[in-house]
Scaffold this motif. Structure first.
Motif, PDB file in Angstrom:
ATOM      1  N   GLU A 126       0.812  -1.210   0.000  1.00 54.70           N
ATOM      2  CA  GLU A 126       0.000   0.000   0.000  1.00 54.70           C
ATOM      3  C   GLU A 126       0.846   1.261   0.000  1.00 54.70           C
ATOM      4  O   GLU A 126       0.542   2.235  -0.709  1.00 54.70           O
ATOM      5  CB  GLU A 126      -0.947  -0.010   1.207  1.00 54.70           C
ATOM      6  CG  GLU A 126      -1.907   1.158   1.240  1.00 54.70           C
ATOM      7  CD  GLU A 126      -2.840   1.093   2.431  1.00 54.70           C
ATOM      8  OE1 GLU A 126      -4.030   1.414   2.262  1.00 54.70           O
ATOM      9  OE2 GLU A 126      -2.377   0.721   3.533  1.00 54.70           O
ATOM     10  N   GLY A 127       1.924   1.269   0.768  1.00 51.70           N
ATOM     11  CA  GLY A 127       2.772   2.449   0.853  1.00 51.70           C
ATOM     12  C   GLY A 127       3.409   2.819  -0.470  1.00 51.70           C
ATOM     13  O   GLY A 127       3.761   3.982  -0.691  1.00 51.70           O
ATOM     14  N   PHE A 128       3.543   1.834  -1.369  1.00 54.88           N
ATOM     15  CA  PHE A 128       4.116   2.111  -2.684  1.00 54.88           C
ATOM     16  C   PHE A 128       3.038   2.434  -3.714  1.00 54.88           C
ATOM     17  O   PHE A 128       3.078   3.458  -4.380  1.00 54.88           O
ATOM     18  CB  PHE A 128       4.949   0.928  -3.169  1.00 54.88           C
ATOM     19  CG  PHE A 128       5.579   1.153  -4.524  1.00 54.88           C
ATOM     20  CD1 PHE A 128       6.770   1.834  -4.634  1.00 54.88           C
ATOM     21  CD2 PHE A 128       4.948   0.704  -5.684  1.00 54.88           C
ATOM     22  CE1 PHE A 128       7.352   2.079  -5.886  1.00 54.88           C
ATOM     23  CE2 PHE A 128       5.507   0.938  -6.930  1.00 54.88           C
ATOM     24  CZ  PHE A 128       6.707   1.621  -7.033  1.00 54.88           C
ATOM     25  N   PHE A 129       2.028   1.545  -3.855  1.00 46.39           N
ATOM     26  CA  PHE A 129       1.110   1.727  -4.982  1.00 46.39           C
ATOM     27  C   PHE A 129       0.170   2.912  -4.814  1.00 46.39           C
ATOM     28  O   PHE A 129      -0.349   3.436  -5.803  1.00 46.39           O
ATOM     29  CB  PHE A 129       0.335   0.443  -5.293  1.00 46.39           C
ATOM     30  CG  PHE A 129      -0.717   0.016  -4.301  1.00 46.39           C
ATOM     31  CD1 PHE A 129      -1.917   0.699  -4.167  1.00 46.39           C
ATOM     32  CD2 PHE A 129      -0.524  -1.116  -3.515  1.00 46.39           C
ATOM     33  CE1 PHE A 129      -2.894   0.288  -3.272  1.00 46.39           C
ATOM     34  CE2 PHE A 129      -1.498  -1.543  -2.618  1.00 46.39           C
ATOM     35  CZ  PHE A 129      -2.689  -0.829  -2.499  1.00 46.39           C
ATOM     36  N   LYS A 130      -0.050   3.375  -3.584  1.00 46.55           N
ATOM     37  CA  LYS A 130      -0.909   4.550  -3.417  1.00 46.55           C
ATOM     38  C   LYS A 130      -0.237   5.807  -3.967  1.00 46.55           C
ATOM     39  O   LYS A 130      -0.915   6.755  -4.357  1.00 46.55           O
ATOM     40  CB  LYS A 130      -1.270   4.741  -1.947  1.00 46.55           C
ATOM     41  CG  LYS A 130      -2.382   3.817  -1.483  1.00 46.55           C
ATOM     42  CD  LYS A 130      -3.063   4.306  -0.241  1.00 46.55           C
ATOM     43  CE  LYS A 130      -4.342   3.513   0.023  1.00 46.55           C
ATOM     44  NZ  LYS A 130      -5.049   3.984   1.221  1.00 46.55           N
ATOM     45  N   GLU A 131       1.086   5.792  -4.036  1.00 44.92           N
ATOM     46  CA  GLU A 131       1.820   6.944  -4.566  1.00 44.92           C
ATOM     47  C   GLU A 131       2.262   6.733  -6.006  1.00 44.92           C
ATOM     48  O   GLU A 131       2.214   7.652  -6.825  1.00 44.92           O
ATOM     49  CB  GLU A 131       3.041   7.221  -3.684  1.00 44.92           C
ATOM     50  CG  GLU A 131       3.834   8.446  -4.102  1.00 44.92           C
ATOM     51  CD  GLU A 131       4.950   8.784  -3.130  1.00 44.92           C
ATOM     52  OE1 GLU A 131       5.744   9.694  -3.439  1.00 44.92           O
ATOM     53  OE2 GLU A 131       5.027   8.136  -2.060  1.00 44.92           O
ATOM     54  N   HIS A 132       2.676   5.491  -6.332  1.00 52.69           N
ATOM     55  CA  HIS A 132       3.282   5.248  -7.643  1.00 52.69           C
ATOM     56  C   HIS A 132       2.494   4.281  -8.527  1.00 52.69           C
ATOM     57  O   HIS A 132       2.869   4.071  -9.677  1.00 52.69           O
ATOM     58  CB  HIS A 132       4.695   4.676  -7.464  1.00 52.69           C
ATOM     59  CG  HIS A 132       5.598   5.524  -6.636  1.00 52.69           C
ATOM     60  ND1 HIS A 132       6.172   6.690  -7.105  1.00 52.69           N
ATOM     61  CD2 HIS A 132       6.024   5.385  -5.341  1.00 52.69           C
ATOM     62  CE1 HIS A 132       6.919   7.233  -6.154  1.00 52.69           C
ATOM     63  NE2 HIS A 132       6.849   6.456  -5.075  1.00 52.69           N
ATOM     64  N   GLU A 133       1.438   3.679  -7.988  1.00 54.30           N
ATOM     65  CA  GLU A 133       0.739   2.566  -8.627  1.00 54.30           C
ATOM     66  C   GLU A 133       1.686   1.356  -8.699  1.00 54.30           C
ATOM     67  O   GLU A 133       2.892   1.489  -8.583  1.00 54.30           O
ATOM     68  CB  GLU A 133       0.195   2.922 -10.018  1.00 54.30           C
ATOM     69  CG  GLU A 133      -0.793   4.063  -9.983  1.00 54.30           C
ATOM     70  CD  GLU A 133      -1.490   4.287 -11.308  1.00 54.30           C
ATOM     71  OE1 GLU A 133      -1.068   3.696 -12.335  1.00 54.30           O
ATOM     72  OE2 GLU A 133      -2.474   5.061 -11.327  1.00 54.30           O
TER      73      GLU A 133
END
Length: 337
Positions: A20-27
């Motif tokens: 979540e910490g990655f894809f919420k910002e970068h997909e």
């Protein structure tokens, strides 16, 4: 009585971008498949002849008088979430837990599927995936990504894309012959090392902000591999890209690999494997290699101390394989007693 069959998954590319910490910002995006090794979840209401109200069997046996006393976090939280009472739950599996195949998520998905069936309610694959993500990541507060729950629910050889507003599951469509050829060039070995993926995930989450470039490159490989699979390009490139993505992944945190795993991996490469990776969060479990047919015997020989596991891709995802619903009214039962 209800019996749910739920497959395990192997993730090829993009693992880590489903956090979540990655894809919420970068997909994020992954390519993964389920295969013909399963967990089986059997549930029924426990007859009222015992001095305990719940019996949970999963390598150990728990007998409790209340749901709150159940130690297994997924079982306890699923029973509370769905307001289930007085159950006998039995977990069995073709392969060991904590081995990088998403086994805990397969169990959560299968138990949810079985519980909904026991209640006489239909839950589609997206509902099961969403509920399993909520159970594991929120109620159980376990660190990790969300691809395992989705793969176990939907089944098949898919590209899964993650965005801040949700996820999309897209089957990768390529010829049956090409899919079979890929399947025949993949070799799976059990290292004998097991670990808790949430522990590895914690260190990966901490490293994510410092390794954004590596994760973005791993995400970009998903596009490359999808084009490779659906085109007539040399399939051996799949193996070479596996090797590349494994090197990217192991650079994220030192917890992902160790000296023993590196030795095994290098032995396989020297014996003819074009590439491979440790499945799951890392630290142990199953090693997957891409090996051309003429080198497979060499690889089996140098890894003869490991258990070799033949497999075939599967497309069904979780399913109810035995359905015999029961009438259960806890209010009436309490009044009788």
């Amino acid at each position: 009585m209800i019996i749910a069959q739920t497959p395990f998954r192997m993730s090829f590319f993009g693992g880590g971008t489903d956090y979540e910490g990655f894809f919420k910002e970068h997909e994020g995006a992954v390519i993964s498949t389920t295969f013909d090794k399963y967990c089986y979840t059997t549930i029924r209401h426990l007859p009222r002849f015992f001095d305990y109200s719940n019996e949970i069997v999963y390598g150990v046996m728990e007998r409790t008088k209340s749901v709150d006393e159940i130690k297994h976090p997924a079982v306890r939280n699923i029973m509370k979430y769905l307001d289930m009472h007085e159950l006998r739950v039995v977990y069995e599996a073709d392969l060991p837990a904590r081995s990088g195949l998403g086994t805990s998520s397969s169990f959560a998905v299968g138990l949810l599927n079985a519980c909904y069936a026991l209640k006489g309610k239909y839950a589609d694959k997206r509902k099961l995936a969403d509920d399993a993500i909520y159970i594991e990541r929120v109620l159980c507060n376990e660190a990790g990504g969300i691809q395992d729950q989705i793969a176990a629910s939907f089944g098949g050889f898919n590209r899964i894309d993650f965005r801040a507003d949700g996820y999309t599951v897209s089957p990768i469509v390529f010829s049956t012959d090409r899919q079979k050829e890929l399947n025949n060039r993949l070799m799976l070995f059990f290292t004998g090392f097991s670990r808790f993926s949430s522990d590895i995930a914690q260190s990966q989450i901490k490293a994510t902000r410092d390794k954004t470039a590596e994760l973005l490159e791993m995400k970009a490989l998903v596009d490359d591999v999808q084009r490779l699979l659906v085109s007539g390009s040399d399939l051996n490139e799949f193996g070479r890209l596996l090797d590349y993505t494994w090197k990217l992944k192991r650079s994220i945190t030192s917890d992902i690999s160790n000296n023993d795993i590196d030795i095994l991996y290098n032995k396989a490469i020297e014996a003819g494997a074009l590439g491979g990776k440790l499945l799951g969060a890392g630290g142990g479990g199953f090693l997957l290699f891409y090996v051309e047919p003429e080198y497979q015997q060499n690889v089996r020989k140098v890894l003869e101390d490991l258990i070799y596991v033949p497999f075939e891709f599967e497309n069904e995802g979780t399913r109810i394989m035995y359905y015999r619903p029961e009438y259960f009214d806890i209010k009436t039962m309490k009044e009788i007693l």
